[in-house]
Design a protein around this motif. Structure first.
Motif, PDB file in Angstrom:
ATOM      1  N   LYS A  32       0.933  -1.488   0.056  1.00 12.26           N
ATOM      2  CA  LYS A  32       0.108   0.110  -0.055  1.00 12.26           C
ATOM      3  C   LYS A  32       0.713   1.260  -0.123  1.00 12.26           C
ATOM      4  N   PHE A  33       0.247   2.278  -0.569  1.00 10.54           N
ATOM      5  CA  PHE A  33       1.160   3.649  -0.592  1.00 10.54           C
ATOM      6  C   PHE A  33       0.042   4.824  -0.565  1.00 10.54           C
ATOM      7  N   ARG A  34       0.411   5.960  -0.098  1.00 17.50           N
ATOM      8  CA  ARG A  34      -0.406   7.266   0.025  1.00 17.50           C
ATOM      9  C   ARG A  34      -0.773   7.631  -1.227  1.00 17.50           C
ATOM     10  N   VAL A  35      -2.062   8.057  -1.128  1.00 18.84           N
ATOM     11  CA  VAL A  35      -2.627   8.993  -2.486  1.00 18.84           C
ATOM     12  C   VAL A  35      -3.758   9.734  -1.644  1.00 18.84           C
ATOM     13  N   PHE A  36      -3.077  11.077  -1.543  1.00 19.97           N
ATOM     14  CA  PHE A  36      -3.921  12.244  -0.948  1.00 19.97           C
ATOM     15  C   PHE A  36      -3.895  11.917   0.471  1.00 19.97           C
ATOM     16  N   GLY A  37      -3.223  11.155   1.135  1.00 18.20           N
ATOM     17  CA  GLY A  37      -3.305  11.059   2.528  1.00 18.20           C
ATOM     18  C   GLY A  37      -3.888   9.356   2.888  1.00 18.20           C
ATOM     19  N   HIS A  38      -4.523   9.071   2.016  1.00 14.36           N
ATOM     20  CA  HIS A  38      -5.265   7.871   2.105  1.00 14.36           C
ATOM     21  C   HIS A  38      -4.360   6.612   1.420  1.00 14.36           C
ATOM     22  N   TYR A  39      -4.289   5.487   2.202  1.00  6.93           N
ATOM     23  CA  TYR A  39      -3.657   4.403   1.754  1.00  6.93           C
ATOM     24  C   TYR A  39      -4.286   3.599   0.611  1.00  6.93           C
ATOM     25  N   VAL A  40      -3.823   3.327  -0.622  1.00  9.41           N
ATOM     26  CA  VAL A  40      -4.352   2.372  -1.546  1.00  9.41           C
ATOM     27  C   VAL A  40      -3.530   1.304  -1.912  1.00  9.41           C
ATOM     28  N   PRO A 293      -5.673  21.380  10.993  1.00  8.21           N
ATOM     29  CA  PRO A 293      -6.867  21.874  10.449  1.00  8.21           C
ATOM     30  C   PRO A 293      -6.258  22.707   8.858  1.00  8.21           C
ATOM     31  N   ASP A 294      -7.015  22.813   8.221  1.00 11.29           N
ATOM     32  CA  ASP A 294      -6.670  23.224   6.873  1.00 11.29           C
ATOM     33  C   ASP A 294      -7.811  23.902   6.272  1.00 11.29           C
ATOM     34  N   MET A 295      -7.767  25.408   6.113  1.00 11.33           N
ATOM     35  CA  MET A 295      -9.052  26.223   5.825  1.00 11.33           C
ATOM     36  C   MET A 295      -9.573  25.769   4.506  1.00 11.33           C
ATOM     37  N   PHE A 296      -8.253  25.669   3.482  1.00  9.65           N
ATOM     38  CA  PHE A 296      -8.777  25.335   2.086  1.00  9.65           C
ATOM     39  C   PHE A 296      -9.350  24.105   2.083  1.00  9.65           C
ATOM     40  N   ARG A 297      -8.979  22.909   2.880  1.00 12.08           N
ATOM     41  CA  ARG A 297      -9.556  21.913   2.636  1.00 12.08           C
ATOM     42  C   ARG A 297     -11.062  21.893   3.307  1.00 12.08           C
ATOM     43  N   HIS A 469      -8.348  12.724   6.613  1.00 14.62           N
ATOM     44  CA  HIS A 469      -8.975  13.231   5.755  1.00 14.62           C
ATOM     45  C   HIS A 469      -8.992  14.082   4.742  1.00 14.62           C
ATOM     46  N   SER A 470      -9.550  13.860   3.492  1.00 10.41           N
ATOM     47  CA  SER A 470      -9.284  14.687   2.404  1.00 10.41           C
ATOM     48  C   SER A 470     -10.435  14.239   1.378  1.00 10.41           C
ATOM     49  N   ILE A 471     -10.773  15.273   0.225  1.00 13.88           N
ATOM     50  CA  ILE A 471     -11.614  15.102  -0.640  1.00 13.88           C
ATOM     51  C   ILE A 471     -11.609  13.722  -1.203  1.00 13.88           C
ATOM     52  N   PHE A 472     -10.332  13.328  -1.700  1.00 12.02           N
ATOM     53  CA  PHE A 472     -10.031  12.034  -2.404  1.00 12.02           C
ATOM     54  C   PHE A 472     -10.601  10.856  -1.559  1.00 12.02           C
ATOM     55  N   LEU A 473     -10.408  10.986   0.016  1.00  8.78           N
ATOM     56  CA  LEU A 473     -10.859   9.912   0.733  1.00  8.78           C
ATOM     57  C   LEU A 473     -12.477  10.195   0.860  1.00  8.78           C
ATOM     58  N   ASP A 474     -13.122  11.232   0.828  1.00  6.34           N
ATOM     59  CA  ASP A 474     -14.444  11.510   1.081  1.00  6.34           C
ATOM     60  C   ASP A 474     -15.387  10.968  -0.179  1.00  6.34           C
TER      61      ASP A 474
END
Length: 492
Positions: A32-40, A293-297, A469-474
């Motif tokens: 597994k490796f990270r893609v936008f914070g999540h492991y795939v 925290p990330d305001m843009f995210r 958490h990220s948009i990709f994981l959502d």
């Protein structure tokens, strides 16, 4: 500590030339490796690419054979790629790229069929609204049947020769005590898909081994040379007391020789998608990446919440009306169709969650909050159906629009439960750092929670989501939720 390090510093300076050669390994393509914070998972990513290419080629060949309608170049390309894109989406929505899947071949076949029906149905809908993407009456049926045959072949080859056999990280565990036993107890294929466990090295002969004797290995000297000799990709630190035994110099040699060295908490986060609370050390939470925290995210997440919830309200409004009518008829007009219940939201602020009423009006006549149980006698006949297919959750889209909830996040709990669970684990309150969700990572990974113990287990997955958490994981969670709804996973 000095004595322990001296023991490792005393290793001979002259080492085998082959073992001392530095190497560079492509860990990106293993495990597994990270893609936008999540492991795939590399295996399933490769499978997805192959299946997309195959369906696109089938669509292209079917168009060559059957399409007689003249189309603009852009529309022609779109009509070829549309089935491939939507079928890939449908395969993901049915959980066919989920590394936790444990379905037999019959289960996989049923999901393939449902995925193709789902994908082709969406394609027909798009063809209706955008006629330029329509290639002819024979194109979609032939594409669907050919894709089913091709997907069955690829899946048979994948499960027979790739799944759990190729693109794995070969790991060596440093330690054989209590902490190491957590890795030794991993027996499910889903937990070990991305790794090939070589063995456990006990560093202290006086330490009682807690792992299987058949998995014990001994370096008899330099750990790095041993790891290089056996083609180890990664060393997992699982010592019960690393202050006395951690061989810093040798582990640094391993890293400089291209062998990854990770903590076992990072190992569990990557392989199981959770934060293992039993092994948690206070310093890890502070220094680990994430939890920031990330305001843009947050702005992107809120934008997606508003847009998607509006679209879903429009799509499901007929179904919501039918559900409301069924509840009204069953109850003969007695009791409300909607049900409001106080839950704990972001930063511990209470709010009223809105759901379709699925239980009798006297479900909690004694005033005490109760967990929903399997075959709960308080659930009505209509309520049983709408709970199985999560239709009772649809009114929560209004909570999302109002800002009390998000589409994805930790599920909100009742104040009575939260107060008790905060005493069981002080990290439970960290769930409220984000807005609660209609669906979430814990809902995908863990069955329905109906006890305090279940809630603490689900907390491990919630902490993983809060950390990464990220948009990709959502988007991944929203797509996977389709399978949860259609196959009634964890419903009560």
């Amino acid at each position: 500590m000095d004595k322990v390090n001296a023991r490792y510093d005393s290793t001979p300076e002259k080492k085998d030339s082959k073992a001392s050669t530095q190497r560079v390994k492509l860990h990106f393509g293993h495990g597994k490796f990270r893609v936008f914070g999540h492991y795939v998972h590399a295996q399933f990513l490769l499978l997805a690419v192959f299946e997309f290419i195959m369906v696109a080629l089938i669509s292209y060949m079917v168009h060559l054979a059957f399409v007689v309608i003249e189309q603009p170049a852009v529309a022609y390309v779109a009509s070829i790629l549309l089935p491939a894109v939507l079928l890939s989406f449908s395969l993901a929505a049915m959980g066919l790229y989920d590394t936790r899947q444990r379905q037999c071949l019959v289960g996989v076949l049923s999901r393939l069929i449902v995925a193709i029906i789902f994908g082709i149905s969406i394609t027909i809908g798009i063809n209706y609204f955008f006629p330029h993407t329509y290639g002819g009456y024979a194109v979609l049926p032939v594409t669907a049947l050919s894709s089913l045959a091709g997907l069955m072949l690829i899946r048979a080859l994948f499960y027979g020769f790739v799944d759990g056999k190729l693109l794995q990280r070969r790991i060596l565990v440093l330690g054989a005590g209590e902490r190491a036993s957590y890795i030794d107890k991993l027996r499910r294929k889903a937990d070990m898909r991305g790794v090939d466990l070589f063995g456990f090295i006990p560093l202290d002969a006086a330490e009682k081994s807690r792992v299987s004797k058949s998995r014990l290995v001994f370096s008899n000297g330099c750990i790095r040379d041993f790891a290089m000799k056996h083609d180890i990709d990664e060393i997992v630190i699982a010592l019960d007391d690393r202050r006395l035994k951690l061989p810093i110099k040798e582990l640094l040699d391993c890293r400089m020789s291209g062998i990854d060295v990770i903590d076992m908490l990072d190992f569990f986060e990557r392989e199981r998608g959770l934060i293992q609370l039993d092994l948690l050390q206070p310093g890890w939470l502070i220094f680990a990446k994430g939890f920031s925290p990330d305001m843009f995210r947050a702005f992107k997440k809120r934008t997606v919440d508003i847009v998607v919830s509006l679209v879903l309200l429009v799509i499901f409004s007929p179904l919501m009306l039918l559900t409301a009518l069924a509840i009204f008829i069953e109850s003969l007009g007695r009791g409300g169709v909607l049900y409001r219940q106080q839950r704990v939201g972001r930063n511990g602020c209470p709010f009223d969650v809105i759901k379709f009423r699925s239980m009798r009006t006297d479900a909690e006549a004694d005033g005490k909050a109760q967990w929903a149980q399997k075959n709960d006698a308080r659930v009505t006949r209509v309520g049983s159906f709408i709970r199985k297919y999560r239709l009772d959750e649809l009114p929560q889209l209004w909570n999302v629009l109002s800002g009390d909830m998000s589409l994805v996040g930790p599920r909100p709990e009742r104040p009575e439960f939260v107060s008790r669970l905060n005493h069981l684990n002080e990290l439970y309150d960290e769930r409220h750092r984000l807005s609660p969700g209609v669906t979430g990572w814990a809902q995908l990974c863990y069955p329905y929670g109906a006890s305090d113990e279940d809630s603490i287990q689900k907390l491990q997955y919630d902490l993983y989501y809060i950390k990464n958490h990220s948009i990709f994981l959502d988007m991944y969670i929203l797509i996977q939720t389709v399978e949860v709804v259609l196959f009634k996973k964890g419903a009560r």
